[in-house]
Design an enzyme around this catalytic site. Structure first.
Site, PDB file in Angstrom:
ATOM      1  CG  LEU A 133      -1.825  -1.245   1.326  1.00  0.00           C
ATOM      2  CD1 LEU A 133      -2.706  -1.145   2.578  1.00  0.00           C
ATOM      3  CD2 LEU A 133      -2.693  -1.425   0.087  1.00  0.00           C
ATOM      4  CG  HIS A 150      -3.252   1.228  -2.156  1.00  0.00           C
ATOM      5  ND1 HIS A 150      -1.898   1.121  -2.386  1.00  0.00           N
ATOM      6  CD2 HIS A 150      -3.858   0.470  -3.094  1.00  0.00           C
ATOM      7  CE1 HIS A 150      -1.697   0.320  -3.418  1.00  0.00           C
ATOM      8  NE2 HIS A 150      -2.861  -0.090  -3.874  1.00  0.00           N
ATOM      9  CD  GLN A 206      -8.523  -2.348 -11.508  1.00  0.00           C
ATOM     10  OE1 GLN A 206      -7.855  -3.356 -11.735  1.00  0.00           O
ATOM     11  NE2 GLN A 206      -8.342  -1.617 -10.416  1.00  0.00           N
TER      12      GLN A 206
HETATM   13  O1  PAF Z   1      -6.288  -2.512  -8.705  1.00  0.00           O
HETATM   14  C1  PAF Z   1      -5.970  -3.547  -8.076  1.00  0.00           C
HETATM   15  O2  PAF Z   1      -5.178  -3.518  -7.133  1.00  0.00           O
HETATM   16  C2  PAF Z   1      -6.550  -4.889  -8.506  1.00  0.00           C
HETATM   17  O3  PAF Z   1      -6.697  -4.960  -9.882  1.00  0.00           O
HETATM   18  C3  PAF Z   1      -7.881  -5.210  -7.780  1.00  0.00           C
HETATM   19  C4  PAF Z   1      -8.976  -4.231  -8.157  1.00  0.00           C
HETATM   20  C5  PAF Z   1      -7.671  -5.213  -6.283  1.00  0.00           C
HETATM   21  C6  PAF Z   1      -8.362  -6.617  -8.196  1.00  0.00           C
HETATM   22  O4  PAF Z   1      -7.425  -7.587  -7.873  1.00  0.00           O
END
Ligand code: PAF
Length: 290
Positions: free
Chosen positions: A33, A37, A155
């Site tokens: 992290l 995050h 994503q």
């Molecule tokens: O972005 C990330 O860290 C990953 O792709 C996730 C969303 C935790 C899925 O494993």
């Protein structure tokens, strides 16, 4: 902050939080992290949520075994960071807990169109792995809100489309990219950079910025991409892709669309040594007035 490793304990904790009248805010991560995050945890806390983080390095989304093997695992440091940020619960399952029937027998989720090209083109199967694990995590945590970083723009688009198409009952919150002072987007993969490469690394952000600035001045997309690719190469990068797309559905764009004042996104991925870095900048172009 409790750390739990089983789905059964997770469900019990979530049930108790719901009985206490809390909304559930969820921050899925793969650990290692950083401030990016932590900004997701802060966003969940700001919404007064019972905040659940997960740490799971998901093998299904790695198309390269070496990349999976060397992905940094730093659970003890991560726990401390989450605790300091006020996270309420950490779910840290192992591979057997997440894929008890084996990874290769797992039902998978495929999100068409938006997962194609860009990172989906360079990393075949990656977004099927992401969509599958995020669906499983959503079913386990049953969050009201889930928080994702805008650095992974494609994503977020894949997850939004999946939530819409599969009638998942939660809100996706995209949180702006956390950046270092020189503009480099924070990423677990920055740890792969040498000191010298780290100095060069902000060239990716600068290249994207030069494209968005040029688009505002109505320069041709092809010219801007060519110059930005050259500047990345000069800075020691091996570019993977640089593209301009519509921001809402990531569909392709051409110069004629630039007159409309709609929201566009400039996305880039490039290798610097062993690190594959990605970044993006989204902007709404000013309407053209003669
Ligand atoms: O972005 C990330 O860290 C990953 O792709 C996730 C969303 C935790 C899925 O494993």
């Amino acid at each position: 902050m409790k750390t739990i490793h089983s789905v059964a304990s997770l469900r019990a904790e979530i049930r108790a939080a719901r009985l206490a009248g809390k909304d559930i805010g969820f921050v899925p991560t793969m650990g290692n992290l950083h401030e990016g995050h932590i900004s997701l945890i802060s966003a969940a806390k700001q919404q007064q949520c019972f905040t659940v983080a997960s740490i799971f390095v998901n093998p299904l989304q790695f198309n390269d075994a070496d990349d999976l093997a060397r992905y940094p695992r730093t659970l003890d440091e991560d726990k401390e960071k989450l605790f300091s940020a006020g996270c309420d619960l950490l779910f840290a399952p192992d591979v057997e807990e997440m894929y008890p029937n084996g990874q290769h027998r797992q039902t998978t989720v495929h999100v068409p169109h938006v997962s194609e090209g860009l990172c989906g083109g360079s990393r075949p199967g990656h977004f099927d792995g992401v969509a599958t694990v995020v669906t499983k995590l959503f079913n386990m945590v049953q969050p009201d809100l889930a928080f994702f970083g805008e650095k992974d723009f494609q994503q977020v688009a894949v997850i939004r489309k999946m939530v819409e198409d599969l009638n998942m009952h939660l809100e996706i919150v995209a949180v702006p990219t956390a950046r270092a002072a020189d503009g480099l987007a924070l990423s677990s993969r920055n740890g792969y950079l040498s000191e010298e490469q780290r100095i060069q690394a902000s060239a990716l952000y600068q290249a994207l910025k030069s494209i968005t600035d040029g688009l505002q001045q109505r320069k041709l997309i092809s010219e801007l991409l060519k110059h930005a690719t050259e500047s990345l190469t000069d800075a020691g990068f091996t570019p993977d892709y640089l593209e301009v797309r519509h921001a809402d559905d990531l569909s392709l764009i051409d110069d004629s669309a630039l007159e409309t004042g709609e929201r566009i996104v400039v996305l880039g991925a490039a290798w610097l040594g062993k690190a594959r870095l990605i970044d993006n900048i989204s902007v709404t172009l000013n309407r053209h007035i003669d």
